[in-house]
Design a protein around this motif. Sequence first.
Motif, PDB file in Angstrom:
ATOM      1  N   GLN A 112       0.865  -1.049   0.155  1.00  8.15           N
ATOM      2  CA  GLN A 112       0.004  -0.016  -0.042  1.00  8.15           C
ATOM      3  C   GLN A 112       0.786   1.119  -0.080  1.00  8.15           C
ATOM      4  OE1 GLN A 112      -3.539   0.461  -0.306  1.00  8.15           O
ATOM      5  NE2 GLN A 112      -2.723   2.519  -0.513  1.00  8.15           N
ATOM      6  N   GLN A 113       2.000   1.180   0.773  1.00  7.74           N
ATOM      7  CA  GLN A 113       2.973   2.360   0.888  1.00  7.74           C
ATOM      8  C   GLN A 113       3.567   2.614  -0.545  1.00  7.74           C
ATOM      9  OE1 GLN A 113       2.815   4.483   3.547  1.00  7.74           O
ATOM     10  NE2 GLN A 113       1.261   2.903   4.153  1.00  7.74           N
ATOM     11  N   TYR A 114       4.013   1.455  -1.121  1.00  7.68           N
ATOM     12  CA  TYR A 114       4.609   1.533  -2.568  1.00  7.68           C
ATOM     13  C   TYR A 114       3.464   2.420  -3.502  1.00  7.68           C
ATOM     14  CZ  TYR A 114       9.038  -1.293  -2.130  1.00  7.68           C
ATOM     15  OH  TYR A 114      10.115  -1.731  -1.945  1.00  7.68           O
ATOM     16  N   LYS A 115       2.073   1.739  -3.462  1.00  5.43           N
ATOM     17  CA  LYS A 115       1.055   2.425  -4.057  1.00  5.43           C
ATOM     18  C   LYS A 115       0.796   3.676  -4.084  1.00  5.43           C
ATOM     19  CE  LYS A 115      -3.826   1.865  -5.196  1.00  5.43           C
ATOM     20  NZ  LYS A 115      -4.975   1.325  -4.627  1.00  5.43           N
ATOM     21  N   ASP A 116       1.044   4.185  -2.738  1.00  2.00           N
ATOM     22  CA  ASP A 116       0.917   5.690  -2.278  1.00  2.00           C
ATOM     23  C   ASP A 116       2.206   6.539  -3.000  1.00  2.00           C
ATOM     24  OD1 ASP A 116      -1.378   5.209  -1.060  1.00  2.00           O
ATOM     25  OD2 ASP A 116      -0.748   5.182   0.933  1.00  2.00           O
ATOM     26  N   ILE A 117       3.321   5.962  -3.124  1.00  2.00           N
ATOM     27  CA  ILE A 117       4.395   6.613  -3.659  1.00  2.00           C
ATOM     28  C   ILE A 117       4.167   6.775  -5.020  1.00  2.00           C
ATOM     29  CG2 ILE A 117       6.929   6.482  -4.307  1.00  2.00           C
ATOM     30  CD1 ILE A 117       7.173   4.854  -1.447  1.00  2.00           C
ATOM     31  N   LEU A 148       1.371   6.927  -6.784  1.00  2.00           N
ATOM     32  CA  LEU A 148       0.307   7.836  -6.865  1.00  2.00           C
ATOM     33  C   LEU A 148       0.855   9.096  -6.571  1.00  2.00           C
ATOM     34  CD1 LEU A 148      -2.570   5.519  -6.219  1.00  2.00           C
ATOM     35  CD2 LEU A 148      -1.854   6.281  -8.279  1.00  2.00           C
ATOM     36  N   ASN A 149       1.955   9.375  -5.574  1.00  2.00           N
ATOM     37  CA  ASN A 149       2.356  10.405  -4.997  1.00  2.00           C
ATOM     38  C   ASN A 149       1.314  11.350  -4.297  1.00  2.00           C
ATOM     39  OD1 ASN A 149       4.635  12.166  -4.522  1.00  2.00           O
ATOM     40  ND2 ASN A 149       4.118  13.246  -6.342  1.00  2.00           N
ATOM     41  N   THR A 150       0.740  10.505  -3.417  1.00  2.00           N
ATOM     42  CA  THR A 150      -0.303  11.001  -2.836  1.00  2.00           C
ATOM     43  C   THR A 150       0.033  11.600  -1.327  1.00  2.00           C
ATOM     44  OG1 THR A 150      -0.931   8.976  -1.695  1.00  2.00           O
ATOM     45  CG2 THR A 150      -2.077   9.821  -3.915  1.00  2.00           C
ATOM     46  N   LYS A 151       1.082  11.134  -0.679  1.00  2.00           N
ATOM     47  CA  LYS A 151       1.334  11.511   0.700  1.00  2.00           C
ATOM     48  C   LYS A 151       2.583  11.488   0.950  1.00  2.00           C
ATOM     49  CE  LYS A 151       0.645   7.063   2.995  1.00  2.00           C
ATOM     50  NZ  LYS A 151      -0.016   6.420   4.212  1.00  2.00           N
ATOM     51  N   VAL A 152       3.769  11.444   0.089  1.00  2.00           N
ATOM     52  CA  VAL A 152       5.185  11.439   0.274  1.00  2.00           C
ATOM     53  C   VAL A 152       5.835  12.566  -0.411  1.00  2.00           C
ATOM     54  CG1 VAL A 152       7.251   9.961  -0.210  1.00  2.00           C
ATOM     55  CG2 VAL A 152       5.062   8.925   0.099  1.00  2.00           C
ATOM     56  N   GLU A 153       6.689  13.339   0.389  1.00  2.00           N
ATOM     57  CA  GLU A 153       7.477  14.344   0.013  1.00  2.00           C
ATOM     58  C   GLU A 153       8.842  13.979  -0.743  1.00  2.00           C
ATOM     59  OE1 GLU A 153       8.039  17.519   2.928  1.00  2.00           O
ATOM     60  OE2 GLU A 153       6.052  17.274   3.523  1.00  2.00           O
ATOM     61  N   ASP A 154       9.345  12.937  -0.367  1.00  2.00           N
ATOM     62  CA  ASP A 154      10.586  12.486  -0.814  1.00  2.00           C
ATOM     63  C   ASP A 154      10.503  11.046  -1.034  1.00  2.00           C
ATOM     64  OD1 ASP A 154      13.210  11.791  -1.723  1.00  2.00           O
ATOM     65  OD2 ASP A 154      14.238  12.668   0.000  1.00  2.00           O
ATOM     66  N   ARG A 182      11.056   5.124  -0.170  1.00  2.00           N
ATOM     67  CA  ARG A 182      11.232   3.819  -0.980  1.00  2.00           C
ATOM     68  C   ARG A 182      12.403   2.945  -0.023  1.00  2.00           C
ATOM     69  NH1 ARG A 182      14.537   1.129  -4.635  1.00  2.00           N
ATOM     70  NH2 ARG A 182      13.308  -0.229  -6.117  1.00  2.00           N
ATOM     71  N   SER A 183      13.303   3.699   0.022  1.00  2.00           N
ATOM     72  CA  SER A 183      14.466   3.244   0.712  1.00  2.00           C
ATOM     73  C   SER A 183      14.057   2.334   2.058  1.00  2.00           C
ATOM     74  CB  SER A 183      15.784   4.123   1.022  1.00  2.00           C
ATOM     75  OG  SER A 183      16.521   3.564   1.785  1.00  2.00           O
ATOM     76  N   ALA A 184      13.281   3.166   2.954  1.00  2.00           N
ATOM     77  CA  ALA A 184      12.730   2.677   4.164  1.00  2.00           C
ATOM     78  C   ALA A 184      11.805   1.584   3.937  1.00  2.00           C
ATOM     79  CB  ALA A 184      11.690   3.897   4.832  1.00  2.00           C
ATOM     80  N   LEU A 185      10.963   1.482   2.956  1.00  2.39           N
ATOM     81  CA  LEU A 185       9.961   0.611   2.624  1.00  2.39           C
ATOM     82  C   LEU A 185      10.823  -0.700   2.239  1.00  2.39           C
ATOM     83  CD1 LEU A 185       7.334   2.426   0.983  1.00  2.39           C
ATOM     84  CD2 LEU A 185       7.166   1.048   2.862  1.00  2.39           C
ATOM     85  N   ASP A 186      11.936  -0.413   1.566  1.00  3.77           N
ATOM     86  CA  ASP A 186      12.778  -1.900   0.977  1.00  3.77           C
ATOM     87  C   ASP A 186      13.329  -2.482   2.131  1.00  3.77           C
ATOM     88  OD1 ASP A 186      12.137  -1.206  -1.782  1.00  3.77           O
ATOM     89  OD2 ASP A 186      14.236  -0.181  -2.007  1.00  3.77           O
ATOM     90  N   SER A 187      13.932  -1.596   3.188  1.00  4.69           N
ATOM     91  CA  SER A 187      14.411  -2.311   4.471  1.00  4.69           C
ATOM     92  C   SER A 187      13.380  -3.087   5.035  1.00  4.69           C
ATOM     93  CB  SER A 187      14.937  -1.232   5.202  1.00  4.69           C
ATOM     94  OG  SER A 187      15.955  -0.512   4.546  1.00  4.69           O
TER      95      SER A 187
END
Length: 146
Positions: A71-76, A78-84, A89-94
């Motif tokens: 879901q976080q990847y999807k939000d990234i 769609l760029n709905t709630k992530v500034e950077d 992505r790096s945090a999610l990959d971890s």
Amino acid sequence: MALTPKQQKFCDEFMIDGNATQAAIRAGYSEKTAYSIGQENLKKPEIEKEIKKRQQKHAEKSEMTAEWVLQQYKDIILNTKVEDPAVARSALDSVAKHLGMFKDKVEVTGGMHNTTQNITDLSAEERRARIDELNRRRGNGTHSTA
């Protein structure tokens, strides 16, 4: 079959950083054989089952499940709630790696036999070198993508 105390310690240590070689060393295996022991341990069904059980427990406790990461990847995307997005992505990959969503293996087929190499403990540069070497052995030149 129950895990030995050393295997339990290996699982404990593996959960810290996901590094099988370092987990083997910290669990008391020889530094000379830690890489191969670490990889062997990860292939043992009882150890694999224990690590998956622990990963699932961590996911439930933290509420960071595979579905949450997706879901976080999807939000990234769609760029709905992530500034950077790169930082997110790096945090999610971890998190995804910790949850066991990513498998760092290279499969090379062809020639006289098939080979599977676990590259979890290698840096990106070492992965590229390993892939290039396997490709050279197969006669494919260098085509690393890791």
